[in-house]
Design an enzyme around this catalytic site. Structure first.
Site: not given
Ligand code: ASP
Length: 344
Positions: A256-257, A233-236, A205
């Protein structure tokens, strides 16, 4: 009578609770004196990963001419968003398992205003749509079709974000369809995806934090998320407090990660709150990584997490779960890529 007694008991209990919540909330006036005063005329920008260097250059064009941190972070992260060679952000990002490139992005300004988009398709500059959500709607987060509809109504151009390179990788992946996010870990299998140094990851990111000459701070965060993720899917990154948080009284942080792990501890908000309590940016980033590791001590075997943070004094730092995380800094004094310390 008994009613009167329980009423009295209730009133006493409520006043006690009120008193203790007042103490809890008292950090504002009590700590005000401890909050750092912003440095002035010393703009600075920091970003995740090596590719943060080019993004910082875009932000610096705005910052060093006296521009606003919000404009700087938007201009900065638009650079990797438009870069087809960057397969983890924007145009050229690796698709989900259905072959669709879906973007997550968020932005936050010096007034605590924020906007984000999740699972946005066919628009290159997700960050600018996130900014439009912040500035032109009463909402914070628009997702999926609604985010696309909003973007088109606001003049964003619809385009195909799947490049031949990312499409070829997806087709290769389909042969086994094995969903195993391999993280940005120098010593691990992620190199099987792409051996080019600096681009050897299946998800990253760009997270960016800036302070302008007035001492005001903003942040931005944008990604195509994990390669070959489930559709939807949604990330942070678009979750305010998880992938990004800025409090202009204290500082900002971005992550990130493995997004799922960052969401579970509301990571960026945690980092900012720890800085509010007096930790340096690096200490606060480390404490957030330690929290993730503490909750899930096996974590380090499977994924990477990295945080960066910038405070109002212009101090910055980063910390990661695993080796291999870097961040880029640009100010009047330096232009540098740092290797973050890590727990493992
Ligand atoms: N945090 C991003 C996500 O989980 C990916 C990354 O930064 O590696 O979508």
């Amino acid at each position: 009578m008994s009613d009167r007694r329980s009423f009295l008991k209730f009133s006493l209990l409520s006043s006690a609770l009120l008193a203790s919540s007042k103490t809890l909330l008292a950090y504002h006036p009590a700590n005000k004196a401890k909050l750092p005063t912003a440095v002035k005329d010393q703009p600075i920008v920091i970003s995740t990963w090596d590719f943060g260097r080019e993004a910082n250059a875009g932000a610096w064009n705005v910052l060093h001419t006296g521009g606003r941190a919000l404009d700087a972070v938007e201009a900065g992260v638009k650079i990797p968003e438009a870069d087809p060679e960057n397969q983890t952000v924007g145009y050229g990002g690796r698709p989900d398992r259905d072959g669709r490139v879906t973007l997550d992005a968020s932005i936050m300004d010096e007034n605590g205003r924020c906007g984000s988009v999740a699972c946005l398709e066919n628009i290159m500059h997700a960050i600018s749509v996130a900014r439009a959500v912040m500035e032109k709607t009463p909402h914070v987060l628009l997702a999926g079709d609604g985010a696309l509809q909003f973007a088109l109504e606001h003049g964003f151009k619809k385009e195909n974000l799947l490049t031949p390179k990312s499409e070829a990788e997806w087709k290769e992946w389909l042969k086994e369809s094995k969903y195993q996010p391999v993280m940005n870990v120098e010593n691990k299998t992620h190199r099987s995806i792409d051996d080019t140094p600096g681009n050897s990851r299946n998800h990253d990111t760009i997270g960016m934090l800036a302070m302008d000459a007035k001492g005001d701070m903003s942040g931005a965060c944008t990604t195509s998320g994990m390669a070959f993720k489930m559709h939807g899917r949604v990330g942070d990154s678009p979750i305010i407090g998880a992938g990004l948080f800025v409090d202009n009284e204290v500082g900002g942080a971005t992550a990130t990660g493995m997004g799922e792990e960052v969401i579970k501890i509301v990571g960026s908000h945690l980092v900012v709150e720890l800085m509010r309590q007096g930790m340096t940016p690096e200490q606060a980033c480390r404490a957030a990584v330690e929290r993730i590791n503490h909750k899930n001590p096996e974590a380090y075997k499977n994924f990477q997490i990295g945080f960066i943070a910038l405070n109002k004094k212009g101090q910055y730092g980063g910390f990661a779960l695993q080796k291999g995380f870097s961040f880029a800094v640009r100010s009047g004094k330096e232009e540098k890529i740092y290797t973050a310390k890590s727990l493992y």
